[in-house]
Design an enzyme around this catalytic site. Structure first.
Site, short mmCIF file in Angstrom:
data_model
loop_
_atom_site.label_atom_id
_atom_site.label_comp_id
_atom_site.label_asym_id
_atom_site.label_seq_id
_atom_site.Cartn_x
_atom_site.Cartn_y
_atom_site.Cartn_z
N ASP A 113 -22.89 -27.53 46.57
CA ASP A 113 -23.90 -27.72 47.61
C ASP A 113 -25.25 -27.16 47.17
O ASP A 113 -25.31 -26.11 46.55
CB ASP A 113 -23.42 -27.00 48.88
CG ASP A 113 -24.30 -27.25 50.07
OD1 ASP A 113 -24.37 -28.41 50.52
OD2 ASP A 113 -24.91 -26.29 50.56
N GLU A 176 -25.06 -31.36 44.18
CA GLU A 176 -26.04 -31.97 45.07
C GLU A 176 -27.41 -31.41 44.66
O GLU A 176 -27.70 -30.25 44.91
CB GLU A 176 -25.74 -31.60 46.52
CG GLU A 176 -26.80 -32.09 47.47
CD GLU A 176 -26.75 -31.40 48.83
OE1 GLU A 176 -27.20 -32.03 49.80
OE2 GLU A 176 -26.28 -30.25 48.91
#
Length: 186
Positions: A113, A176
């Site tokens: 993330d 990401e």
């Protein structure tokens, strides 16, 4: 079947024991595990955040802590203070408690993330207004416009994470990284 977990290592909850220690006093050993800064004051003496960065969710990217009289950075929700990746002890704790913990449980990899946000550009400074991206209705808070994305140590941090942890396991990872990656091609 393989199991891939979401690995959130840019921030913790404000209820996490590390943050509770960090916010307990300015001289707590975990204080530097998060990004704390003094307030600034405008020309009228009103307290304002350390930078004019807007949170990815809304409002300022800084939250005032009444107890210790400083702001902490939180690029997302107020309840998600950013970890200070500049601190080697913090990184080691992240690797041991968040990454190795799950790998030793047998997960097959991670979706990492906010992988481009761990390295900020220091000293922290105000974002400049960019009329091509920023709404003219914004009064004070602006997107950080690259001041905390893909910072100068991002590759170093991932090389370290790979050499100290990932390379020891047969796993896959995907990060990401979000927008604004054109500077990698420069």
């Amino acid at each position: 079947m393989k199991l891939i977990c979401d690995l959130v290592i840019n921030h913790t909850s404000d209820q996490h024991a590390w943050f509770q220690e960090s916010r307990s006093s300015r001289d707590n050993p975990k204080r530097d595990w998060y990004i704390w800064r003094d307030a600034r004051y405008d020309e009228n003496g009103k307290r304002i955040p350390p930078t004019n960065w807007r949170s990815y969710f809304s409002g300022s990217a800084w939250t005032w802590d009444e107890k210790t009289q400083q702001y902490y950075m939180r690029l997302f929700a107020e309840s998600q203070p950013d970890l200070n990746w500049e601190n080697e002890e913090t990184r080691k704790a992240i690797y041991d408690s968040a990454v190795k913990f799950w790998l030793d449980k047998g997960v097959d990899g991670f979706r990492i993330d906010t992988a481009g946000l761990y390295s900020k550009k220091y000293p922290l400074e105000d974002a400049k207004y960019d009329p091509s991206k920023d709404s003219p209705t914004d009064e004070f808070y602006f997107p950080e416009n690259g001041l905390c994305k893909h910072g100068p140590r991002i590759h170093e941090f991932f090389k370290e994470l790979n050499s100290k942890v990932f390379s020891k396991y047969d796993i896959m990872t995907v990060g990401e990284v979000g927008e604004n990656t054109n500077h990698f091609l420069e």
